[in-house]
Design an enzyme around this catalytic site. Structure first.
Site, short mmCIF file in Angstrom:
data_model
loop_
_atom_site.label_atom_id
_atom_site.label_comp_id
_atom_site.label_asym_id
_atom_site.label_seq_id
_atom_site.Cartn_x
_atom_site.Cartn_y
_atom_site.Cartn_z
N LYS A 208 0.87 -1.20 0.00
CA LYS A 208 0.00 0.00 0.00
C LYS A 208 0.90 1.24 0.00
O LYS A 208 1.39 1.67 1.03
CB LYS A 208 -0.91 0.03 1.23
CG LYS A 208 -2.01 1.08 1.05
CD LYS A 208 -2.34 1.85 2.29
CE LYS A 208 -1.33 2.83 2.75
NZ LYS A 208 -1.10 3.98 1.85
N GLU A 288 10.45 1.90 10.50
CA GLU A 288 11.49 2.93 10.36
C GLU A 288 10.80 4.28 10.33
O GLU A 288 10.02 4.55 9.43
CB GLU A 288 12.32 2.67 9.11
CG GLU A 288 13.25 1.46 9.27
CD GLU A 288 14.06 1.50 10.56
OE1 GLU A 288 14.66 2.55 10.86
OE2 GLU A 288 14.06 0.51 11.30
N CYS A 322 14.21 11.72 6.06
CA CYS A 322 14.25 11.35 7.48
C CYS A 322 15.63 11.64 8.05
O CYS A 322 15.79 11.90 9.23
CB CYS A 322 13.90 9.89 7.64
SG CYS A 322 14.95 8.82 6.66
N GLU A 419 9.96 17.00 14.51
CA GLU A 419 10.33 16.83 13.11
C GLU A 419 9.50 17.78 12.24
O GLU A 419 8.28 17.73 12.26
CB GLU A 419 10.10 15.38 12.65
CG GLU A 419 10.61 15.12 11.26
CD GLU A 419 10.37 13.70 10.77
OE1 GLU A 419 9.25 13.18 10.95
OE2 GLU A 419 11.31 13.11 10.19
P1 NAD Z 1 3.26 8.82 7.03
O1 NAD Z 1 3.52 8.14 8.33
O2 NAD Z 1 2.26 9.89 7.01
O3 NAD Z 1 2.76 7.73 5.94
C1 NAD Z 1 3.52 6.59 5.65
C2 NAD Z 1 2.62 5.54 5.05
O4 NAD Z 1 1.69 5.10 6.04
C3 NAD Z 1 1.79 6.02 3.87
O5 NAD Z 1 1.72 4.98 2.93
C4 NAD Z 1 0.45 6.29 4.51
O6 NAD Z 1 -0.62 6.24 3.60
C5 NAD Z 1 0.37 5.16 5.51
N1 NAD Z 1 -0.53 5.39 6.64
C6 NAD Z 1 -0.92 6.59 7.16
N2 NAD Z 1 -1.70 6.38 8.25
C7 NAD Z 1 -1.79 5.02 8.41
C8 NAD Z 1 -2.42 4.20 9.36
N3 NAD Z 1 -3.11 4.70 10.37
N4 NAD Z 1 -2.28 2.85 9.25
C9 NAD Z 1 -1.55 2.32 8.25
N5 NAD Z 1 -0.93 3.06 7.30
C10 NAD Z 1 -1.05 4.40 7.40
O7 NAD Z 1 4.68 9.31 6.49
P2 NAD Z 1 5.01 10.12 5.16
O8 NAD Z 1 4.53 11.51 5.27
O9 NAD Z 1 4.61 9.32 3.97
O10 NAD Z 1 6.62 10.10 5.19
C11 NAD Z 1 7.37 11.01 5.92
C12 NAD Z 1 7.81 10.38 7.23
O11 NAD Z 1 8.54 9.20 6.97
C13 NAD Z 1 8.76 11.28 8.00
O12 NAD Z 1 8.44 11.22 9.37
C14 NAD Z 1 10.12 10.67 7.73
O13 NAD Z 1 11.09 10.94 8.72
C15 NAD Z 1 9.77 9.21 7.68
N6 NAD Z 1 10.78 8.44 6.97
C16 NAD Z 1 11.58 7.62 7.68
C17 NAD Z 1 12.57 6.89 7.03
C18 NAD Z 1 13.48 5.96 7.78
O14 NAD Z 1 14.16 5.16 7.14
N7 NAD Z 1 13.53 6.04 9.08
C19 NAD Z 1 12.73 7.03 5.65
C20 NAD Z 1 11.88 7.88 4.95
C21 NAD Z 1 10.91 8.58 5.61
#
Ligand code: NAD
Length: 534
Positions: A208, A288, A322, A419
């Site tokens: 997803k 992550e 991130c 963040e």
């Molecule tokens: P997000 O948490 O908003 O969404 C990530 C994914 O989760 C998306 O596919 C989203 O549709 C899905 N999602 C949202 N709510 C959900 C729920 N309740 N249940 C299941 N799935 C759900 O993050 P984002 O805005 O897409 O990405 C940015 C974030 O990701 C930042 O916090 C960044 O630091 C982090 N990030 C971390 C790493 C790492 O390796 N640690 C790498 C890249 C990004």
């Protein structure tokens, strides 16, 4: 193994100052521009599936431009996708590891042959400039190539000790159906990396993607089918949190590989912990999450090099990594000089359409645009604005914000703790090295960090005392390379899975210990062994 594997090397970066590469990228952008706005399907059990509801993905640099229209999956489709993955697991988990490895290698070769085209999709869908898009595509290929080799290694590993009179084995077998839920900011590399790791270990996947980057995922799934992936092994559901929650809670989903925000990651952790009716295993989560990454600059550092490293770490891809530096902790002796030089450097960043290869691109969407501007308002109350701090109006109404620097941010201020995920950097003053380390370690996160110093003693202390999953000494804190910098964070930055590292695949397997008493049946196990999972 059907394919003779050369040792792993990282995919080279594309030099866009080379006129041939520049022309290639411009042509790729033109080709992809002609394909924008197409409709895509879900993929369930190898079939293309539509849905009553659809949503569009748009270009953050020009929000009126539609990149793709996608079906929004419903609960019944989620159920079918999980069941399709369950059925496919019966055969995929028993497919020889050599075949699974070959699949990843074929996919890597296909992506390599369309490298610039995928770069162009990333430019249009999430606003990456050419170099950022190139790094994402290169990392994607690296993950496929690296995990292919790691799967081979894992299939050969066993327990080091043989008990007398027995033949002892420790083999790593697949886990089951996994849900892969990636973020939008590395929508190719992280999405494909988590998916490939799961698949090469013999698991089947319900993917997803982020609703901000559905097109690149749909194109990857199509490419995996082109590479020969059987139907049902990789199922694609599009949509947002609602469909994410359904698959996380599904009693047949064994493993959840998630990369994204702390808030959503913790919610997934909690939901996955609740046993559902009919569930027969404890779910595993690989999480992550976010970061609040610091760079320490000591008075004995090469200040010009620190300025370059901080500017690149904080403002590359408009701070939407991130690993991005969002706090720089500068020794009082060089504080004013550093602030002046960094301000001058950051003011050189020009912002504009990533398709035209501007360094400073838009943030991903209207919600992010507002969030970052809200943080800028907070920063104005917590510190001293050195540069930036405004939205940039463009005729296309792209989500631009000027690269923003705040000085004199106290270590416990919101801008020093939360963040932001945008082009905003907090500068914090430190009195000495102990103070700098204490400030660097004072957040709930622990993803990346860096230090600039000319002192061996300080480097040694940082190695021991700077508590982050990825520490960099005298270099920027972004740009982790697969294999060289296994990636994952401490504390609230995640479960420290170390993507692109030697331990990653074990997270997608379960170890099975087998002991056979010798001398009862003749030892003809080898062929059978290779046929089973890894
Ligand atoms: P997000 O948490 O908003 O969404 C990530 C994914 O989760 C998306 O596919 C989203 O549709 C899905 N999602 C949202 N709510 C959900 C729920 N309740 N249940 C299941 N799935 C759900 O993050 P984002 O805005 O897409 O990405 C940015 C974030 O990701 C930042 O916090 C960044 O630091 C982090 N990030 C971390 C790493 C790492 O390796 N640690 C790498 C890249 C990004």
């Amino acid at each position: 193994m059907k394919t003779l594997l050369r040792p792993f090397t990282n995919e080279p970066f594309t030099d866009f100052t080379d006129p041939a590469n520049k022309r290639g990228m411009l042509e790729a952008l033109d080709r992809v521009r002609n394909e924008l706005g197409r409709s895509y399907d879900l993929t369930i059990g190898g079939h293309q599936v539509r849905s009553a509801n659809t949503f569009t993905s748009t270009n953050p640099a020009r929000p009126a431009q539609v990149i793709g229209t996608h079906p929004e999956a419903n609960a019944e489709q989620a159920e079918r996708a999980v069941q399709a993955a369950r059925t496919a697991f019966e055969t995929w988990s028993r497919t020889p590891v050599a075949d699974r490895v070959d699949l990843l290698l074929r996919a890597a070769a296909l992506i390599r042959s369309r490298h610039l085209e995928f770069c162009a999709w990333l430019t249009f869908e999430v606003g990456k400039n050419w170099a950022e898009a190139d790094a994402d595509v290169g990392e994607c290929i690296d993950f496929l190539e690296f995990y292919a080799r790691e799967a081979v290694k894992l299939s050969h590993s066993t327990t080091p000790i043989q008990f007398p009179g027995e033949r002892n084995m420790l083999r790593y077998v697949p886990v089951g159906v996994s849900a892969v839920i990636p973020p939008w900011n590395f929508p190719f590399a992280i999405m494909a990396g988590m998916t490939a790791a799961s698949i090469v270990c013999g698991n089947t996947v319900v993917l997803k993607p982020s609703p901000d980057a559905p097109t690149i995922a749909a194109r990857f799934v199509a490419l995996m089918e082109e590479a020969g992936l059987p139907g049902g092994v990789l199922n694609l559901l599009q949509g947002g949190p609602e469909i994410g929650r359904i698959i996380v809670e599904h009693p047949a989903v064994h493993l959840i590989a998630f990369t994204g925000s702390k808030k959503v990651g913790l919610e997934i952790h909690e939901r996955a912990a609740r046993v559902q009716p009919g569930q027969r295993f404890i779910k595993r989560t690989v999480l992550e999450l976010g970061g609040k990454d610091s760079i320490i600059v000591e008075a004995d550092a090469d200040i010009d090099s620190a300025v370059e490293g901080v500017a690149a770490s904080a403002f590359g891809f408009s701070g939407q990594k991130c690993s991005a530096c969002s706090r720089v902790i500068v020794n009082t002796e060089v504080y004013d000089t550093f602030c002046d030089k960094l301000t001058e450097r950051v003011q050189q960043i020009t912002s504009g359409d990533p398709a035209d290869n501007f360094y400073g691109g838009p943030v991903i969407n209207a919600v992010a645009h507002k969030r970052v501007l809200d943080y800028i308002a907070v920063g104005k109350t917590e510190g001293r604005l050195l540069t930036g701090g405004t939205a940039i109006d463009t005729p296309e109404a792209g989500y631009y914000i000027t690269p923003t620097l705040f000085a004199d941010i106290p270590p416990h201020a919101r801008l020093a703790q939360e963040e932001v995920f945008g082009p905003v950097l907090a500068i914090i003053k430190s009195q000495d090295f102990d103070d700098a380390l204490a400030i660097a370690n004072n957040t709930e996160y622990g993803l990346t960090g860096a230090i600039y110093t000319g002192s061996r003693e300080k480097l040694n202390r940082a190695r021991d005392e700077f508590h982050v999953g990825n520490l960099y000494l005298n270099r920027k804190c972004t740009g982790a390379m697969v294999g060289a910098h296994p990636f994952g964070g401490f504390n609230m930055s995640g479960t420290d899975s170390k993507a692109g590292g030697p331990d990653y695949l074990t997270l997608f397997t379960q170890a099975k210990s087998v002991a056979e008493k010798l001398g009862v049946v003749s030892a003809e196990l080898e062929e059978q062994e290779d046929r089973m999972g890894i």
